[in-house]
Enzyme design. Structure first.
Site, mmCIF file in Angstrom:
data_model
loop_
_atom_site.group_PDB
_atom_site.id
_atom_site.type_symbol
_atom_site.label_atom_id
_atom_site.label_comp_id
_atom_site.label_asym_id
_atom_site.label_seq_id
_atom_site.Cartn_x
_atom_site.Cartn_y
_atom_site.Cartn_z
ATOM 1 C CG PHE A 1 -1.931 -1.043 1.164
ATOM 2 C CD1 PHE A 1 -2.197 -1.826 0.200
ATOM 3 C CD2 PHE A 1 -3.050 -1.155 2.088
ATOM 4 C CE1 PHE A 1 -3.295 -2.660 -0.110
ATOM 5 C CE2 PHE A 1 -4.073 -1.866 2.245
ATOM 6 C CZ PHE A 1 -3.999 -2.721 0.873
ATOM 7 C CG ASP A 2 3.026 4.336 -3.109
ATOM 8 O OD1 ASP A 2 4.374 4.122 -2.791
ATOM 9 O OD2 ASP A 2 2.673 5.277 -3.743
ATOM 10 C CB ALA A 3 1.911 7.334 -0.484
ATOM 11 C CB ILE A 4 -1.249 3.546 3.252
ATOM 12 C CG1 ILE A 4 -2.598 3.254 3.366
ATOM 13 C CG2 ILE A 4 -0.399 3.286 4.198
ATOM 14 C CD1 ILE A 4 -3.854 3.231 2.265
#
Length: 591
Positions: free
Chosen positions: A248-251
């Site tokens: 989960f990128d830059a969540i």
């Protein structure tokens, strides 16, 4: 209660906590049904109840981090007017050089994109033609655990969704977060120095679009459930294509609320819990790793109560381990390790010391002083590295990230370059490979790739320094040359991994205790879950020979001990062991 009814209630509860306080009418029953339908969880036989607190991993799990085109074919290798797609070249490399050491592969965003080397996605549903196609991805997923980025906070300003936002039509009309200029925006935590709002002309007038990272990366508005539904459809597609691990990128930046710092908000955590619920009831083997490059205590909150991320990046490890090896003092690393809570069953730490991004400095805040961070940054600049900056709420510029290839970052210590580059580099990885958690190894660390200054000049981006593209034939030539640094790094790293994978005491959830061996020797003890194997991991983190009294690490006299790295027996008549500069030992009982 039937499984579907139980799942409906659980999803509805998540949605209540996310959307319940919004000043807008949302039919949460309808949203619940739509989400379950998109994940194909509407029927009783589709819902699989996950086992609580299950460890779906072992000491054999290693993740290789790579771009889809880190390895490319030379221009002359053209057959029928086409070069072999990079994903096929990657697959060949994995077979030839990594199959015995690596069992999971994180292929960084392989979708069409417009900037940020893949993290400004134009189309989430297709593979970039320059890399290959879904068949190439699935073939890798059939042999290796596939880790895929869910770039969930933002997408490309060139995406069809954002073009529809400009044209005021669906899908996309209300997909993006907007805000009028407001003094409250000064409270927003930013990882970049660019203006937060992007002025955009639409068919309904000027809109100020929120851009956490860059003006080509426009932030989604998750207060609109249609955005959530769109991402559930994407998650379902990725599962169907063989994804085992979602990153989960830059969540942390997902949910925005004026008047707050817009990072790590309760709704963001609840959204992670919702996605976890949907994913694990559709594919109980699938895992979530949250990418939250933030101070350590905030990062730990993404474990939740073993109901959010299965894993979090151990973001404090890279700057602290780097600082340890260039200062010759492990005090800060040791104190941090002692403060880290063990990951409870059903969760694990994702350990890494290099990645496609630089070495983040925010996770070192509160652990190293501003002066020590500045000294580390200056040292890296002396070794050819770059420093990226961020803006604080009061407008001050602070170093955010060190951009440098790890092999070059460890070419010397604070006093300058020396002859211990390879030894220091291998010491760093030996420490990382033994720690509680699963190791993630960047391809350019596996290959000992140096700084790519030419690429930085070409792109104007500091992060390009560690994103080299190898021409595959040239790489093979280097790897087949026993005298090349690349051959030595690959050979010794894969040997370390082969040893690690055979030790039950290196299970990601095996017990870990920090040893007290002085500032120049870093050590920790691991014990297998069944308590049969113990390993004392000790490393000389200085360029001066160190002597360790075996009584100081408290070996049990009735056991037979061996250094797994040298295969030398540690006999009862041995009072001391000598560690050469940057030498490590994994001292295990024979059981």
């Amino acid at each position: 209660m039937h499984n579907v009814e139980y799942l409906k209630e659980k999803v509805f509860h998540h949605l209540e906590l996310i959307y319940g306080t919004l000043d807008k009418e949302i039919d949460l029953e309808d949203v619940t049904q739509e989400l379950l339908k998109a994940m194909r969880l509407s029927n009783e036989h589709d819902v699989i109840l996950p086992e609580a607190h299950a460890n779906l991993w072992s000491e054999e799990d290693i993740v290789l981090i790579t771009y889809g085109d880190s390895l490319i074919e030379p221009e002359q290798n053209i057959v029928d007017g086409m070069k072999r797609p990079p994903l096929q070249t990657l697959h060949q490399f994995l077979h030839k050089y990594c199959g015995h050491a690596i069992n999971n592969v994180h292929i960084l965003p392989f979708f069409p994109y417009s900037s940020d080397d893949g993290f400004s996605v134009i189309d989430y549903s297709t593979v970039s033609e320059s890399l290959g196609d879904w068949e190439d991805v699935t073939k890798i997923a059939n042999e290796f655990g596939l880790m895929v980025d869910l770039v969930i906070n933002h997408c490309s300003a060139r995406s069809a969704w954002f073009q529809n936002f400009i044209q005021r039509k669906e899908p996309g009309k209300d997909f993006f977060y907007t805000s009028e200029p407001n003094p409250e925006l000064d409270k927003v935590t930013r990882p970049r120095t660019s203006p937060l709002l992007r002025e955009t002309e639409t068919l309904e007038g000027t809109k100020q679009v929120w851009c956490t990272f860059s003006h080509d990366q426009v932030d989604f508005d998750f207060t609109n459930p249609k955005v959530l539904l769109a991402f559930i459809e994407i998650i379902r597609l990725y599962l169907d294509r063989g994804t085992r691990i979602f990153r989960f990128d830059a969540i942390a930046f997902l949910w925005k609320e004026l008047g707050t710092n817009c990072i790590n908000l309760p709704q963001t955590h609840e959204m992670v819990r919702l996605l976890r619920t949907l994913i694990e009831h559709a594919a109980p083997h699938a895992l979530i790793i949250t990418e939250t490059n933030i101070p350590n205590q905030e990062n730990l909150t993404y474990f939740g109560n073993a109901n959010e991320a299965h894993s979090i990046y151990n973001f404090s490890l890279p700057p602290l381990l780097l600082n340890t090896l260039v200062t010759g003092d492990c005090s800060y690393l040791k104190n941090w390790l002692m403060s880290m809570p063990p990951a409870q069953n059903g969760t694990f730490y994702f350990n890494f010391i290099a990645s496609h991004d630089g070495i983040g400095l925010r996770p070192a805040e509160g652990l190293l002083s501003d002066e020590e961070i500045e000294d580390l940054a200056n040292c890296m600049q002396n070794f050819g590295g770059k420093v990226s900056w961020r803006s604080t709420p009061n407008g001050k510029q602070k170093p955010y990230e060190l951009n440098i290839a790890l092999i070059d970052a460890l070419q010397g210590d604070i006093s300058g370059a020396d002859e211990f580059q390879l030894e220091r580099f291998l010491c760093a990885h030996t420490i990382m490979f033994g720690l509680e958690g699963i190791p993630g190894l960047y391809i350019h660390s596996l290959l000992g790739t140096p700084n790519d200054d030419e690429k930085v000049t070409h792109t104007g981006q500091n992060r390009s320094i560690n994103r080299h593209r190898w021409v595959y034939d040239e790489l093979v030539e280097e790897l087949d040359d026993v005298h090349s640094l690349h051959h030595q790094v690959l050979t010794q790293i894969t040997q370390l991994l082969a040893i690690r994978k055979a030790q039950s005491a290196f299970h990601p959830n095996a017990t870990q205790f920090t040893l007290q061996l002085g500032p120049q020797v870093f050590g920790y003890w691991r014990q297998s879950i069944d308590r049969r194997q113990s390993i004392f991991c000790i490393s000389n983190i200085s360029k001066v020979e160190q002597s360790i009294r075996l009584s100081d690490i408290n070996l049990i006299g009735t056991e037979n001990w061996i250094d797994l790295l040298s295969q030398k027996a540690i006999t009862s008549d041995l009072a001391d062991v000598i560690l050469q500069p940057y030498q490590s030992m994994w001292i295990s009982n024979k059981y």
